[in-house]
Design an enzyme around this catalytic site. Structure first.
Site, PDB file in Angstrom:
ATOM      1  N   HIS A  95      49.470  77.609  33.981  1.00  0.00           N
ATOM      2  CA  HIS A  95      50.383  78.686  33.582  1.00  0.00           C
ATOM      3  C   HIS A  95      51.079  78.290  32.284  1.00  0.00           C
ATOM      4  CE1 HIS A  95      53.799  81.425  33.598  1.00  0.00           C
ATOM      5  NE2 HIS A  95      53.045  82.203  34.374  1.00  0.00           N
ATOM      6  N   GLU A 143      48.005  85.810  29.256  1.00  0.00           N
ATOM      7  CA  GLU A 143      49.418  86.185  29.103  1.00  0.00           C
ATOM      8  C   GLU A 143      49.917  85.691  27.739  1.00  0.00           C
ATOM      9  OE1 GLU A 143      51.391  86.182  33.327  1.00  0.00           O
ATOM     10  OE2 GLU A 143      51.298  84.140  32.567  1.00  0.00           O
TER      11      GLU A 143
HETATM   12  O1  G3P Z   1      52.924  84.544  35.865  1.00  0.00           O
HETATM   13  C1  G3P Z   1      53.403  85.773  35.490  1.00  0.00           C
HETATM   14  C2  G3P Z   1      54.115  85.765  34.229  1.00  0.00           C
HETATM   15  O2  G3P Z   1      54.124  84.666  33.433  1.00  0.00           O
HETATM   16  C3  G3P Z   1      54.573  87.026  33.681  1.00  0.00           C
HETATM   17  O3  G3P Z   1      55.950  86.979  33.807  1.00  0.00           O
HETATM   18  O4  G3P Z   1      58.140  87.928  34.123  1.00  0.00           O
HETATM   19  O5  G3P Z   1      56.713  88.699  32.255  1.00  0.00           O
HETATM   20  O6  G3P Z   1      56.117  89.330  34.587  1.00  0.00           O
HETATM   21  P1  G3P Z   1      56.767  88.317  33.685  1.00  0.00           P
END
Ligand code: G3P
Length: 221
Positions: A95, A143
């Protein structure tokens, strides 16, 4: 058969879902039938000690990280063998907030595969997705680090990243995350070819877990 899609809920280090875990577990259980109808698998990813609670209430459960250490001498590492005996089915790995070197990723994936555990490997961009698609993993989640935890969703800010990552995933189910808050964000991601989402703050900090998860599921309709 319809293709499976995924809603992975990473609870990170948020305190709210620790204090309100019954509400969250009940929300997931109440929405099970609806999610099955949509072919969406909900996976909860709590803090390590909380994983047991969800898993024993029959929620699909992953942990946030494991190490490749072997059983025996060693202290403070997260031993993969502890997962199956606690009904935990897999893990997130690499992550953005817990990055690993590539050789560590390779060794850990190998350990997890031997134990039939599932892996959601996180990538920060579409080039990493390409690099990771050679590993025999269950999902890749892309992400963009800068959008994580914010109010601008990856779906609206980075559509190109999603479509490029889908292309680079080589048929490994591609999930997207960062800033996702509602069904419109989910819908856009799915339209761009994603097979699901990885979400944290949008659920962890929500005032009504049931309504928020239901709304996100509607994005898969
Ligand atoms: O693992 C999920 C993440 O990093 C996204 O976080 O708070 O933007 O949904 P968020």
């Amino acid at each position: 058969m319809n293709i499976m899609r995924y809603l992975i809920i990473n609870l990170k280090q948020y305190i709210e879902p620790i204090e309100r875990k019954d509400e969250l577990k009940n929300a997931i259980q109440s929405l099970e039938e609806y999610s099955k109808k949509l072919n969406v698998e909900i996976i909860i990813v709590p803090q390590f000690l909380e994983a047991n609670f969800y898993a024993w209430h029959n929620c699909k459960t992953f942990v946030q990280h494991v190490d490749f250490e072997e059983p025996g001498k060693g202290t403070g590492y997260m031993l993969p063998e502890t997962l199956p005996v606690n009904k935990v089915e897999g893990t997130l790995l690499n992550h953005s907030e817990h990055r690993l070197k590539f050789d560590v990723i390779e060794k850990t994936v190998e350990r997890l595969k031997k134990l039939n555990l599932r892996v959601c490997l996180c990538a920060k961009n579409s080039l990493e997705v390409k690099k990771f698609n050679k590993l025999n993993i269950d999902f890749i989640a892309v992400e963009p680090p800068k959008l994580i935890g914010g109010d601008i969703s990856v779906s609206s800010a980075k559509p190109q990243l999603i479509s490029n990552s889908v292309k680079n995933s080589n048929n490994i189910p591609l999930l997207v995350g960062a800033g996702i808050k509602n069904k419109d964000d989910v819908k856009k991601a799915i339209e761009l070819g994603a097979k699901g989402i990885l979400i944290a703050s949008g659920i962890a900090k929500s005032e009504n877990y049931y309504e928020t998860i239901k709304d996100l599921l509607e994005g898969f309709e």
